[in-house]
Design a protein around this motif. Structure first.
Motif, mmCIF file in Angstrom:
data_model
loop_
_atom_site.group_PDB
_atom_site.id
_atom_site.type_symbol
_atom_site.label_atom_id
_atom_site.label_comp_id
_atom_site.label_asym_id
_atom_site.label_seq_id
_atom_site.Cartn_x
_atom_site.Cartn_y
_atom_site.Cartn_z
ATOM 1 N N LEU A 88 52.792 40.234 42.192
ATOM 2 C CA LEU A 88 51.337 40.214 42.306
ATOM 3 C C LEU A 88 50.799 39.149 41.352
ATOM 4 N N LYS A 89 49.915 38.287 41.854
ATOM 5 C CA LYS A 89 49.356 37.218 41.023
ATOM 6 C C LYS A 89 47.924 37.563 40.649
ATOM 7 N N GLN A 90 47.628 37.432 39.369
ATOM 8 C CA GLN A 90 46.309 37.773 38.849
ATOM 9 C C GLN A 90 45.247 36.779 39.321
ATOM 10 N N ASP A 91 44.203 37.296 39.948
ATOM 11 C CA ASP A 91 43.065 36.493 40.407
ATOM 12 C C ASP A 91 41.855 37.416 40.493
ATOM 13 N N PRO A 92 41.256 37.754 39.318
ATOM 14 C CA PRO A 92 40.208 38.777 39.267
ATOM 15 C C PRO A 92 39.063 38.543 40.255
ATOM 16 N N PRO A 130 40.203 46.132 41.809
ATOM 17 C CA PRO A 130 40.958 46.383 40.576
ATOM 18 C C PRO A 130 42.367 45.781 40.602
ATOM 19 N N LEU A 131 43.006 45.753 41.782
ATOM 20 C CA LEU A 131 44.377 45.254 41.870
ATOM 21 C C LEU A 131 44.452 43.744 41.622
ATOM 22 N N SER A 132 43.348 43.026 41.864
ATOM 23 C CA SER A 132 43.342 41.579 41.679
ATOM 24 C C SER A 132 43.452 41.195 40.195
ATOM 25 N N ARG A 133 43.249 42.164 39.300
ATOM 26 C CA ARG A 133 43.336 41.904 37.868
ATOM 27 C C ARG A 133 44.783 41.954 37.354
ATOM 28 N N LEU A 134 45.713 42.344 38.209
ATOM 29 C CA LEU A 134 47.090 42.580 37.784
ATOM 30 C C LEU A 134 48.006 41.399 38.101
ATOM 31 N N ASN A 135 48.780 40.985 37.107
ATOM 32 C CA ASN A 135 49.869 40.025 37.303
ATOM 33 C C ASN A 135 51.171 40.779 37.046
ATOM 34 N N ASP A 182 50.658 42.272 33.391
ATOM 35 C CA ASP A 182 49.525 41.789 32.594
ATOM 36 C C ASP A 182 48.260 42.140 33.373
ATOM 37 N N TYR A 183 47.459 43.068 32.824
ATOM 38 C CA TYR A 183 46.262 43.535 33.526
ATOM 39 C C TYR A 183 45.017 43.080 32.770
ATOM 40 N N TYR A 184 44.222 42.229 33.401
ATOM 41 C CA TYR A 184 43.016 41.689 32.762
ATOM 42 C C TYR A 184 41.952 42.783 32.645
ATOM 43 N N LEU A 185 41.441 42.971 31.415
ATOM 44 C CA LEU A 185 40.415 43.994 31.190
ATOM 45 C C LEU A 185 39.022 43.390 31.124
#
Length: 383
Positions: free
Chosen positions: A32-36, A41-46, A85-88
């Motif tokens: 999964l590639k992070q692209d907020p 919510p899932l788009s914040r996860l790498n 890595d989850y962007y907060l």
């Protein structure tokens, strides 16, 4: 026998399937590639996965290891890695990491290719925490120690190594705080050219070394600095303290130890060269080989490690590069045990396409217990 052949065939097929899926990437696989995105919510996860398969053959000169599973071929440290890595918010992320060691011969019950009683899998690392470009990274769990990150890792770059440094030579690196430390709170931040590390070691469960005694870490901590003198020259210095207790439940004897390790190491990589040198002083840390609570650890010892190598780019016929190198180490007990060991050797690493690699090393050993010289071949596939 037929069952074992069937299992072996399945294992080879599984390995080829994993390899074929990884050929195009030849790196950590991004699941999964992070692209907020707002409302997702899932788009914040790498999330990435990776690993390494490492069959190996060790052959000591003489008959010291005659019949050993290491001569027959064994697992030299295969593992799987999972990182999240989850962007907060702002520049704050929640990070987690899990690394699982896999002993393939034990997993598939291949006789004479693993130690008796070896586990199929081992937890190498498992930690979680917060990361910020501004405030640094704070993590808790089982993870590389400050000492290993700053000092040990610089010379842990060939196979028959870590014989002169603290990590891996104490009673147990996961428990004594020197290697992949359990129950550790660790902080890292960068200030200019310096990476600053600090950690706190919480009390841990008892460790049973198998001789009737019990070791228990009561607490401890570490400090370390990695200073980047230039883009290819780094100097690291670290100190680790562990308060521990040795106990003999058979007679009730117990003793507390203040264990200290101090170390420093340089890593220099100009152009195609690789030079690294490190050393340390170990106080109440190395086992004396005496099954005695009051004298279990040697008072003082020291060790050094070095390597010099040159990488030659090839990029033909499936061969990416060749690196010949010389390397060595020395471990010297000062008090508590009459022992020294000196290793010097030569090696060569062949890096191939698609993540494959072959290492060969010959190490000449001079030691108090008359160990033989080592011939080593390791095959490696990273995905």
């Amino acid at each position: 026998m037929l069952t074992k052949k069937h299992i072996l065939t399945q294992a080879i097929g599984l390995g080829l399937a994993i390899g074929s899926a990884s050929f195009a990437a030849n790196a950590e696989i991004t699941v999964l590639k992070q692209d907020p995105q707002a409302g997702d919510p899932l788009s914040r996860l790498n999330f990435t996965v990776g690993g390494s398969i490492r069959p190996q053959f060790n052959n000591l000169t003489g008959d010291g290891d005659k019949g050993s599973y290491k001569r027959n071929g064994f697992d030299g440290g295969s593992r799987l890695r999972f990182a999240a890595d989850y962007y907060l918010f702002d520049d704050i992320s929640w990070v987690s990491y899990y690394e699982l060691g896999i002993d393939l011969p034990t997993l598939f019950d291949w006789d004479h290719h693993h130690a008796d009683g070896a586990n199929n899998t081992t937890r190498r690392m498992l930690y979680t925490g917060l990361k910020s470009k501004t405030w640094g990274q704070l993590t808790f769990g089982q993870q590389n120690s400050v000492y290993y990150d700053v000092v040990g890792a610089k010379t842990d770059i060939w196979d028959y190594d870590m014989l002169g440094q603290a990590p891996g030579n104490g009673i147990k690196g996961d428990y004594d705080g020197s290697y992949r430390s359990r129950k550790m709170l660790k902080y890292k931040n960068t200030f200019g050219d310096a990476d600053i590390y600090a950690s706190y070691l919480f009390a841990d469960n008892e460790y049973l070394p198998g001789n009737g005694l019990r070791y228990k870490r009561q607490g401890g901590g570490s400090l370390g600095v990695d200073y980047h003198l230039s883009k290819d020259l780094t100097w690291g210095t670290a100190w680790n303290y562990t308060r521990a207790e040795m106990r003999n439940p058979g007679n009730g004897n117990e003793k507390s130890y203040d264990q200290n390790i101090f170390g420093t190491a340089l890593s220099w990589t100009p152009d195609n060269w690789t030079f690294t040198f490190g050393g340390g002083w170990y106080d109440n840390f190395l086992p004396s080989k005496k099954v005695d609570v009051n004298h279990y650890f040697s008072g003082d010892a020291w060790g050094i490690e070095y390597l010099a190598g040159y990488t030659v780019a090839v990029n033909q016929y499936g061969l990416k590069s060749v690196m010949p190198y010389v390397m060595g180490d020395r471990m010297q007990y000062v008090t508590g045990r009459d022992y020294q060991r000196i290793d010097n050797g030569v090696g060569v690493t062949f890096k191939l396409d698609y993540g494959f690699r072959v290492d060969y090393e010959h190490v000449f050993t001079s030691s108090t217990d008359n160990l033989g010289d080592m011939n080593l071949v390791r095959l490696r596939y990273d995905f």
